[in-house]
Design a protein around this motif. Structure first.
Motif, PDB file in Angstrom:
ATOM      1  N   VAL A 205      27.373  13.594  56.502  1.00 40.07           N
ATOM      2  CA  VAL A 205      26.616  14.731  55.985  1.00 40.07           C
ATOM      3  C   VAL A 205      27.559  15.687  55.258  1.00 40.07           C
ATOM      4  N   SER A 206      27.019  16.373  54.264  1.00 44.49           N
ATOM      5  CA  SER A 206      27.800  17.355  53.528  1.00 44.49           C
ATOM      6  C   SER A 206      26.922  18.528  53.129  1.00 44.49           C
TER       7      SER A 206
ATOM      8  N   ILE B  29      25.960  21.649  54.344  1.00 48.59           N
ATOM      9  CA  ILE B  29      24.923  22.276  55.179  1.00 48.59           C
ATOM     10  C   ILE B  29      24.660  23.699  54.698  1.00 48.59           C
TER      11      ILE B  29
ATOM     12  N   SER C 236      18.536  22.293  58.520  1.00 44.66           N
ATOM     13  CA  SER C 236      19.306  21.096  58.164  1.00 44.66           C
ATOM     14  C   SER C 236      20.167  20.643  59.333  1.00 44.66           C
TER      15      SER C 236
ATOM     16  N   ILE D 227      19.979  17.041  61.318  1.00 46.47           N
ATOM     17  CA  ILE D 227      21.138  16.151  61.428  1.00 46.47           C
ATOM     18  C   ILE D 227      21.431  15.816  62.887  1.00 46.47           C
TER      19      ILE D 227
ATOM     20  N   LEU E 216      31.513  15.282  58.732  1.00 41.96           N
ATOM     21  CA  LEU E 216      31.003  16.486  58.089  1.00 41.96           C
ATOM     22  C   LEU E 216      31.936  16.822  56.927  1.00 41.96           C
TER      23      LEU E 216
ATOM     24  N   SER F 165      23.565  16.717  49.298  1.00 45.66           N
ATOM     25  CA  SER F 165      23.514  17.885  50.180  1.00 45.66           C
ATOM     26  C   SER F 165      22.306  17.782  51.101  1.00 45.66           C
ATOM     27  N   ILE F 166      22.523  18.117  52.352  1.00 41.11           N
ATOM     28  CA  ILE F 166      21.426  18.140  53.320  1.00 41.11           C
ATOM     29  C   ILE F 166      20.601  19.425  53.172  1.00 41.11           C
TER      30      ILE F 166
ATOM     31  N   ARG G 239      17.184  16.267  49.598  1.00 40.61           N
ATOM     32  CA  ARG G 239      18.106  16.539  50.698  1.00 40.61           C
ATOM     33  C   ARG G 239      18.454  15.212  51.375  1.00 40.61           C
TER      34      ARG G 239
ATOM     35  N   TYR H 185      21.562  12.444  53.540  1.00 39.58           N
ATOM     36  CA  TYR H 185      22.649  12.171  54.490  1.00 39.58           C
ATOM     37  C   TYR H 185      22.880  10.671  54.490  1.00 39.58           C
TER      38      TYR H 185
END
Length: 176
Positions: free
Chosen positions: A6-7, A9, A15, A19, A33, A141-142, A151, A153
């Protein structure tokens, strides 16, 4: 090992909850992350559900399960409130492949030996071969997707990385 990727937040509590629910549901071992955890940054609009203090409370219990990379929106104070280490980058072996993790705002400077590079920053999902000799993967991007993306992941299990939207729609898949 099974990783949730994931990136970006950017301080959004919805979000973060999503996750962590996916992490538990998918029975992942670790969260990768890829930066921009708490703040939205000066180029982004304030996201819905912006609540960095809540994000801190949600993530800190997972401190032993998070490998976090510093994003361009991270501040020195972030390390004071987050219980997990924020690394500038990471180079090592994950799931039998040499990997480089970074946020992505300096990706043009990377000339290492890793065969796989995971990054964020652009807010656009990507799964492509780079002419420098590695495969690059960005989950998007989440919280604040860009370029008409959703959005997103990723899930990395064994030798396959799959990128998803929050609606569980598959965006891309990479197998090595």
């Amino acid at each position: 090992m099974k990783y949730l990727i994931v990136s970006d937040i950017h301080g959004a509590s919805d979000s973060t909850r999503f996750i962590l629910e996916e992490f538990e549901k998918e029975k992942c071992d670790k969260i990768l992350l890829l930066g921009d955890v708490l703040y939205h940054g000066p180029r982004n609009d304030l996201p819905p559900f912006y609540n960095p203090k809540e994000v801190i409370k949600l993530l800190n219990p997972y401190k032993d399960k998070i490998l976090c990379i510093k994003g361009n929106c991270e501040a020195e104070v972030d390390q004071m409130v987050l219980d997990f280490k924020i690394l500038d980058s990471f180079d090592g072996i994950l799931n039998d492949i040499e990997v480089h993790l970074e946020h992505g705002h300096h990706l043009d400077l990377y000339h290492g030996a890793s065969l796989l590079v995971l990054f964020g920053h652009t807010h656009i999902p990507e799964c492509n071969w780079d002419e420098r000799g590695f495969y690059k993967i960005n989950p998007g991007s989440i919280t604040i997707p860009k370029n008409n993306s959703k959005r997103g992941y990723g899930i990395w299990e064994n030798h396959t990385i799959t990128l998803y939207t929050m609606d569980h729609e598959e965006i891309a898949k990479y197998t090595y």
